[in-house]
Structure formats: C-alpha cells, structure tokens
Design an enzyme around this catalytic site. Structure first.
Site, mmCIF file in Angstrom:
data_model
loop_
_atom_site.group_PDB
_atom_site.id
_atom_site.type_symbol
_atom_site.label_atom_id
_atom_site.label_comp_id
_atom_site.label_asym_id
_atom_site.label_seq_id
_atom_site.Cartn_x
_atom_site.Cartn_y
_atom_site.Cartn_z
ATOM 1 N N GLY A 79 7.498 -0.310 7.658
ATOM 2 C CA GLY A 79 8.676 -1.660 7.195
ATOM 3 C C GLY A 79 9.372 -2.276 8.394
ATOM 4 O O GLY A 79 10.048 -3.316 8.290
ATOM 5 N N THR A 80 7.575 -3.318 8.640
ATOM 6 C CA THR A 80 8.334 -4.191 9.885
ATOM 7 C C THR A 80 9.270 -5.712 8.722
ATOM 8 O O THR A 80 9.544 -6.003 9.519
ATOM 9 C CB THR A 80 7.499 -4.914 10.227
ATOM 10 N N ASN A 81 8.353 -5.838 8.101
ATOM 11 C CA ASN A 81 8.814 -7.007 6.285
ATOM 12 C C ASN A 81 10.615 -6.722 6.341
ATOM 13 O O ASN A 81 10.870 -8.263 5.617
ATOM 14 C CB ASN A 81 7.920 -6.993 5.281
ATOM 15 N N ASN A 93 6.164 -10.060 -4.076
ATOM 16 C CA ASN A 93 5.422 -9.309 -3.114
ATOM 17 C C ASN A 93 4.412 -9.494 -1.867
ATOM 18 O O ASN A 93 4.093 -11.021 -1.909
ATOM 19 C CB ASN A 93 4.282 -8.481 -3.763
ATOM 20 N N LEU A 120 3.413 -0.526 -9.755
ATOM 21 C CA LEU A 120 4.533 -0.477 -11.082
ATOM 22 C C LEU A 120 3.565 -0.521 -12.235
ATOM 23 O O LEU A 120 2.982 -1.480 -12.905
ATOM 24 C CB LEU A 120 5.467 -1.373 -10.070
ATOM 25 N N HIS A 171 1.285 -10.260 0.494
ATOM 26 C CA HIS A 171 -0.249 -9.385 0.815
ATOM 27 C C HIS A 171 -0.617 -9.904 1.963
ATOM 28 O O HIS A 171 -0.715 -11.220 2.020
ATOM 29 C CB HIS A 171 -1.156 -10.183 -0.957
#
Ligand code: GRF
Length: 208
Positions: A12-14, A108, A94, A110
C-alpha cells in the site's frame, strides 16, 4: 468532489502516497471513499484503517465466475458513488464488465516503462528482475488507463529512473517507487480530478 476507490493487494505504499497528497492539498476536490483489497493480509488495509478510510476485502477466488466477481466490485463502487478507480499494487485482473463500466476511469501504476517489462506475470519484483537481466540503463514507472489486457491501456504519464551498476531487484524497486511511482500516480490522479486528461485513441492529451 471526485470519489476515488483504491484497489490494493500488498504494502500500500502507492495508496499512502495518494493519502498524503490529498491530505497535503496537492490533490484537491477528491477523496478516497473506499479501499478494496484482494486479500486480508495486505498491509494497505492497515493504512486505510489508520486514515479512517472504509475498506472491503473482495477476493476473486471467492466467486464462481468473473461476472459474479465483477458484480461484487461494481456493487461496492456504486455504494460509494465512485468516479475514479485507482489500481495501486493491485494484482487481480478485473473483468470486462467492470472495465467497460469504468472505461477511461481506471488508472493503474506499473513499475516499468511500458511497453517494456509488462503484461501477464510482470508484477511486484519481476519487472525489476527482468530489467536487470536485460541490462537496460533506464527503467521507470508508467500510469495508464486500464483496458481489457494487462498493462495495455492508453499511457497517461511515465517517468524514467536510472539503473545503477550494483542494483539488486530490491534496490531498483525501491528507487522506482520513491523516484517515480509515488510522484506520477498522484499527479495522474490530480490531472484526472482537474479534468485535464483527454483520451484520443491510444494517446492521452494533458490539457493546459
Ligand atoms: C509497486 O511496485 C507497484 O508499482 C506494483 O506493486 C508494487 C507494490 O505497490 N503495482 P504498493 O506498495 O502495494 O503500492
């Protein structure tokens, strides 16, 4: 107000970068309305709890079809009036139903310069291992809109990061996160919330 759902699977750093940029006033007119994790053990859940953000855990393997999974994900997004979905270290694919419902409204992050080192199986530490194996001099991160394939939608932002001689995959991953991911994902969200992203076919124009 843009209601954002952040989908997570890991540290969860982003997510934390987005929380900090909203709390600090860099991103305005938006809030993270819900965090959806693909697994119960994700440290990202603790980050949501610490910041008073509602969260759900929805695991694809609990559903007998991709359609049922899509329905569950759409139900949460409808419940929170979501306008923008951000995949921040999210590892589940998804379904077409979900992606169609949120066309050009799913971002997103990446950890490579797409189209290098991306696609099915290129997640987590793998893109960095492959970049080092190949011997590239620069790598980086990409924010893109999500479409029906892995890492293949229109590119919003990219930032290059130098590969250094003694890099290990872990050292490189940390530099890409610190120098690229945690900067361009919040910037892309900020631009989206300000209505400055215009998708023209495969290209994304950033309006002044
Ligand atoms: C990051 O490298 C991100 O680019 C990738 O997953 C890794 C972990 O992200 N998608 P986070 O710390 O869970 O945000």
């Amino acid at each position: 107000m843009v209601n954002i759902a952040v989908f997570v699977s890991g540290g969860g750093t982003n997510l934390q970068a987005l929380i900090d940029k909203i709390n600090g006033g860099y991103i305005t007119g938006a809030k993270i309305a819900v965090v959806v994790s693909s697994n119960y053990k994700a440290y990202a859940i603790k980050r949501a709890e610490e910041n008073g953000i509602p969260y759900r855990v929805i695991s694809k393997k609990d559903f007998s079809s991709i359609e049922e999974f899509d329905r569950a994900m759409l139900d949460v997004c409808e419940e929170y009036g979501i306008n923008l979905v951000v995949l921040a270290g999210y590892l589940s694919m998804l379904g077409q139903g979900f992606v169609s419902a949120y066309k050009n409204r799913i971002l997103n992050i990446h950890p490579s310069l797409i189209p290098s080192f991306c696609g099915k199986g290129y997640y987590g530490i793998t893109p960095h291992e492959k970049a080092l194996e190949y011997g590239v001099k620069i790598t980086g991160a990409t924010v893109h809109f999500v479409d029906f394939e892995y890492d293949s939608g229109p590119i919003v932002l990219q930032k290059a990061v130098e590969v250094k001689d003694n890099d290990t995959p872990e050292i490189l991953q940390k530099r890409v996160m610190e120098e690229a991911e945690w900067e361009i994902l919040p910037l892309a969200v900020k631009l989206f919330c300000e209505g400055k992203l215009k998708v023209e076919g495969r290209k994304v124009r950033i309006l002044p």
